[in-house]
Every structure is written in C-alpha cells, then in structure tokens.
Scaffold this motif. Structure first.
Motif, PDB file in Angstrom:
ATOM      1  N   GLY A 238       0.821  -1.202   0.000  1.00 31.24           N
ATOM      2  CA  GLY A 238       0.000   0.000   0.000  1.00 31.24           C
ATOM      3  C   GLY A 238       0.856   1.254   0.000  1.00 31.24           C
ATOM      4  N   LEU A 239       1.701   1.392   1.011  1.00 29.08           N
ATOM      5  CA  LEU A 239       2.690   2.471   1.083  1.00 29.08           C
ATOM      6  C   LEU A 239       4.048   1.836   1.320  1.00 29.08           C
ATOM      7  CD1 LEU A 239       3.471   5.447   1.090  1.00 29.08           C
ATOM      8  CD2 LEU A 239       2.974   5.504   3.537  1.00 29.08           C
ATOM      9  N   THR A 240       4.945   1.994   0.351  1.00 35.68           N
ATOM     10  CA  THR A 240       6.298   1.454   0.422  1.00 35.68           C
ATOM     11  C   THR A 240       7.274   2.605   0.615  1.00 35.68           C
ATOM     12  OG1 THR A 240       5.731  -0.374  -1.058  1.00 35.68           O
ATOM     13  CG2 THR A 240       8.059   0.147  -0.810  1.00 35.68           C
ATOM     14  N   LEU A 241       8.175   2.459   1.581  1.00 38.44           N
ATOM     15  CA  LEU A 241       9.134   3.514   1.906  1.00 38.44           C
ATOM     16  C   LEU A 241      10.532   2.932   1.864  1.00 38.44           C
ATOM     17  CD1 LEU A 241       6.679   4.129   4.602  1.00 38.44           C
ATOM     18  CD2 LEU A 241       7.402   6.168   3.383  1.00 38.44           C
ATOM     19  N   GLY A 242      11.349   3.379   0.911  1.00 36.03           N
ATOM     20  CA  GLY A 242      12.707   2.885   0.759  1.00 36.03           C
ATOM     21  C   GLY A 242      13.721   3.962   1.078  1.00 36.03           C
ATOM     22  N   GLY A 243      14.459   3.799   2.168  1.00 31.69           N
ATOM     23  CA  GLY A 243      15.486   4.766   2.533  1.00 31.69           C
ATOM     24  C   GLY A 243      14.951   6.165   2.761  1.00 31.69           C
ATOM     25  N   VAL A 244      13.740   6.269   3.270  1.00 29.88           N
ATOM     26  CA  VAL A 244      13.123   7.585   3.460  1.00 29.88           C
ATOM     27  C   VAL A 244      13.634   8.211   4.755  1.00 29.88           C
ATOM     28  CG1 VAL A 244      10.931   8.806   3.772  1.00 29.88           C
ATOM     29  CG2 VAL A 244      11.102   6.934   2.117  1.00 29.88           C
TER      30      VAL A 244
END
Length: 479
Positions: free
Chosen positions: A232-238
């Motif tokens: 749904g919500l993917t966060l990579g290195g945020v």
C-alpha cells in the motif's frame, strides 16, 4: 514485502453485498491484475484526467501553467488518474491539494522474467500494471489533506466492484541510511526506463521526500513477479525530514505499510483488511512510529508461506538472511493497537513476528486476537515494555500472553465493552472508529492509567483521532 517462501499468485475479490474482502496469493492462475472492464469515470462524480507523463512514465511539469517552478500542481476539481507506473522526477515536487481524489488510469504492460513456480525454469511474463506512483530520490510529494478533506488514492471501479490491487500503490524513495548497498532498487517495479533511478538509500539521515498528511490509500497492492510485490505504502530509505501523519491503508493486496531502511518517523497510521502484514520493517529501519492501529478482516484472504499463514500484525527482519548488517533494523513503536479477530482464525499467524536478527522496541501497546502473540526468531531481540498481549494459545510465542481467552474482547473490552465490539463479523461496516478505545476499567487503562494502545482509555465515541478522515466502508463510498 520481502518473502522468499511465499506462494505465487495474488487476487482479491470483494462481494458487494457482504463487502467481503479477499486478496489471495494462493491461486496460481490469477495474479490480481484485475482483467475487468475499467471505465475511467466509473465511480467518480468529478471529471477525470490522467497525470501527464512522457513515453517513459515520467510525470511532466508543463501542464499547470508554470513549467519552471519545479512544482507539479494538481487541482481538487478533477480525479487524477495514474497511468501504469508514473515517476515524480528528481528535483520536482508533486503538489496535491486537500480533498483530491486519485486513482488508476490506463494500464500499461510491462515484460520481465520470473521463475515458473511449477517448473523452476525462467519464463518471460507480460503483465499490466495500474496506478503506481513513485517518488524517486531527490523528488518530493506534497500531499496535505485535512480531517474534513483527506486526499484519497482509490480504485477506479464503481462502488460494489472494487477489489484489492485495483490501485497499485505509493512508493517513496529517499537517501537515508539502510543496511543494503545504495544501488539497491526497490522491489515491486519493472525495470525502469533509462535515466529513471529507482534505487534507495544513502547517508542523509534527515532526507526529505515530502509530506503525506490526512491521506487514504484504498485497494492497493500488486504482484509483479514472484517475491516482487508492491505494498500500500512502500518507503525505501526515506529520511526523517519526511512527514508521515494520519495515513490509512485499507484492503491492500500485500503489506499495508513497509519500511525498507530509512529513518522516517510517523504518527497516526491505520492498516485495515490487508492480505499480508499490517506493518513490515526491513533493511535497517530505525525510525519511530507512535499511535497506530492494525486491523485484520475475517473474510480477507491472507498470505501464506510453505502452506501456512504468514499474515502478521507486525513483521520485522534485519535482512532476508538475518545477517548482522548495520544499521540493524530496530523500529521504536509506541501506542499501537494491533487486532486480529475476536474468535480464533488460523488464517492469521502472529501479532508480532520479530525475526532474522531484527531489533525491537515496542511500548505501551495492545496486541490481541491472533493464534499466537509475540515471537522472537533468528536472533531477534530488544525491548518489550508495558504492553497488553492476548493470544488464543500460550504456546508458540516468546512472550507469555496476559490472556488466552476464546473471546479476545471479553478480555480487552474495547469500545462498548461488549465481547464482539472490536470486530463483530466479516463486513467492513463492523469496523467502527470508536471501537478501539478501551473501557476505563480494564487492564489497558492501568499501570500507568490510560497509556496503552492507540486510543486513550475512556475516549468518547466520535472523538478519537480516527474520526472524520478515515473510511472503513470504502466499497460503497461515492467519490
């Protein structure tokens, strides 16, 4: 979601009358890509317009009257359609005003190679992808809704025919620390066109990917290839300069929220009816999250691994091998309410699954309604403080439950304090925004008073932080 034993295939089916949500990874013949007639105006009252992209899917900054301000301005008077995979380019900000509706537009076919689950041999597969918004490193999203006017990403289908994976999902990529090489590309996406960077991670702790505030993401998720899925919500290195506040993900075909490394903090998150994990942490995530609700749906399908349930409230790995790579995954989680079902449902697995050398720090939370409660596997360790735990069995977990009653809410007494109040049945109508406030007389309200769970004990119906902006009956919602 990083799964390496998961069955291929993913589908979600929603029955209009019963609002039964289903998203299944067990059917090898249906990958959840939809394959039904999509009217671009179905279910919407405002006119629709695709967000302009070039032939590579890069969003263009030349349609809003100012091509030089580096801000891509949308308006709330239109429903904005995201065609295939669309990228916010580095140096640009996608600005979305309060009350805006966004959805999937024209599907685009992407070709790639996967291992055939039956033969074990590589095969070329072409699949349609719909509605994936990617904010690459150096780009930002400025999506600031309000309690009265949230921003909504949702299915393009008419009310009554919406299914998980109708909308692909949102991916934010940043330059904060992970325990993977900075060349690591985010999972779930096809090979990007030349010049589009979908890697994540770096050394900028306070990196800023923008703001998501008062945002709903409905019917997201997509299985591109085996072990390669969009959440749904993917966060990579945020990074910690990013704002995540008041975000709801409902009926995701994979995880609701997944954090691949990074340092971003978040407040007031809601995960409801997802197929896999409500919250998933990998690759060195070290941020903090406070006030979050995770809810499982009785009639949703749930992910499996080696034929057994793999659907957890929280799952956390340092990496897929359980290495000692640094930074070590160690989220700090405060005031979570993670609920399975009121009666035992073996389609679920664990309230918390800390594994593969993950660290942990979970405090002041309520975890209930899962077959087993909290387990540490493969060197996972950390701090588990001042939490209330119910599970349907005492065995199989690293933490002894406070209660193993056959009715989870007979112990919790959430909402009206009736035994079935936190989840009474299979329909979305049984999710009510006041049902997660504990009665002032039960254990959550003591030691210390009123601090356990996402909602303070004794909070009056209609006054919780879930009010107004959340939507648990999105199947019937008219936009």
């Amino acid at each position: 979601m990083v799964k390496h034993l998961k069955n291929a295939g993913l589908v979600a089916m929603v029955a209009a009358a019963a609002l039964t949500v289903s998203s299944c990874k067990k059917d090898q013949n249906n990958d959840g890509s939809g394959n039904f007639n999509r009217s671009l105006s179905a279910g919407f009252s405002n006119p629709t317009q695709s967000i302009p992209v070039n032939t590579d899917g890069v969003i263009q900054d030349n349609f809003d009257g100012n091509a030089t301000d580096n801000i891509i301005n949308l308006t709330s008077s239109k429903v904005w359609l995201i065609d295939g995979v669309s990228y916010v380019p580095s140096g640009k900000t996608l600005k979305i005003p309060a009350g805006t509706i966004l959805s999937s537009g024209v599907d685009k076919n992407y070709t790639g190679t996967q291992t055939n689950p039956d033969t074990g041999l590589p095969e070329t597969v072409t699949k349609p992808i719909h509605g994936v918004l990617v904010v690459v490193k150096g780009a930002k999203i400025d999506a600031v809704g309000t309690e009265a006017l949230p921003i909504v990403f949702t299915s393009p289908a008419a009310p009554g025919s919406r299914v998980a994976a109708d909308f692909g999902g949102i991916i934010l990529l940043g330059s904060a620390q992970t325990n993977k090489p900075t060349t690591t590309v985010i999972e779930g996406l096809p090979t990007p066109p030349a010049g589009v960077d979908v890697s994540y991670g770096g050394s900028t702790t306070a990196d800023n990917s923008g703001t998501l505030k008062y945002v709903r993401i409905e019917y997201p998720g997509f299985k591109l290839f085996a072990d390669n899925e969009i959440n749904g919500l993917t966060l990579g290195g945020v990074g910690s300069g990013t704002t995540l506040d008041h975000i709801q993900v409902t009926y995701s075909a994979d995880d609701s929220f997944e954090f691949f490394g990074g340092t971003v903090n978040a407040t007031y998150l809601v995960a409801a009816g997802g197929d896999d994990d409500d919250f998933d942490f990998d690759f060195g995530y070290t941020g903090s999250i406070q006030y979050a609700v995770g809810l499982k749906a009785i009639n949703s399908t749930h992910s499996t691994s080696s034929g057994s349930s793999d659907a957890n409230g929280i799952e956390s790995d340092n990496d897929k091998t359980g290495s000692a790579a640094t930074p070590r995954t160690k989220p700090t989680l405060k005031n979570f309410t993670i609920l399975g079902t009121n009666a035992n449902n073996t389609a679920l697995k664990l309230g918390n699954r800390w594994r593969r050398n993950s660290g942990l720090d979970i405090q002041n939370s309520v975890i209930a309604g899962f077959p087993a409660g909290v387990i540490y596997e493969g060197g996972a360790s950390g701090t588990y403080t001042n939490n209330i735990l119910h599970a349907f069995a005492a065995a199989g977990g690293s933490v002894t439950p406070d209660n193993t009653g056959a009715s989870a809410n007979a112990y919790l007494k959430l909402g009206s304090a009736l035994p079935t109040s936190f989840y009474a049945g299979p329909t979305a109508a049984n999710y009510t925004t006041y049902s997660y406030s504990p009665d002032v007389l039960i254990p959550q309200a003591t030691s210390p008073v009123g601090t356990r769970g996402a909602i303070a004990a004794g909070t009056a119906a209609g006054t919780t932080w879930l009010k107004t902006w959340t939507e648990f009956n999105a199947q019937k919602k008219v936009y």
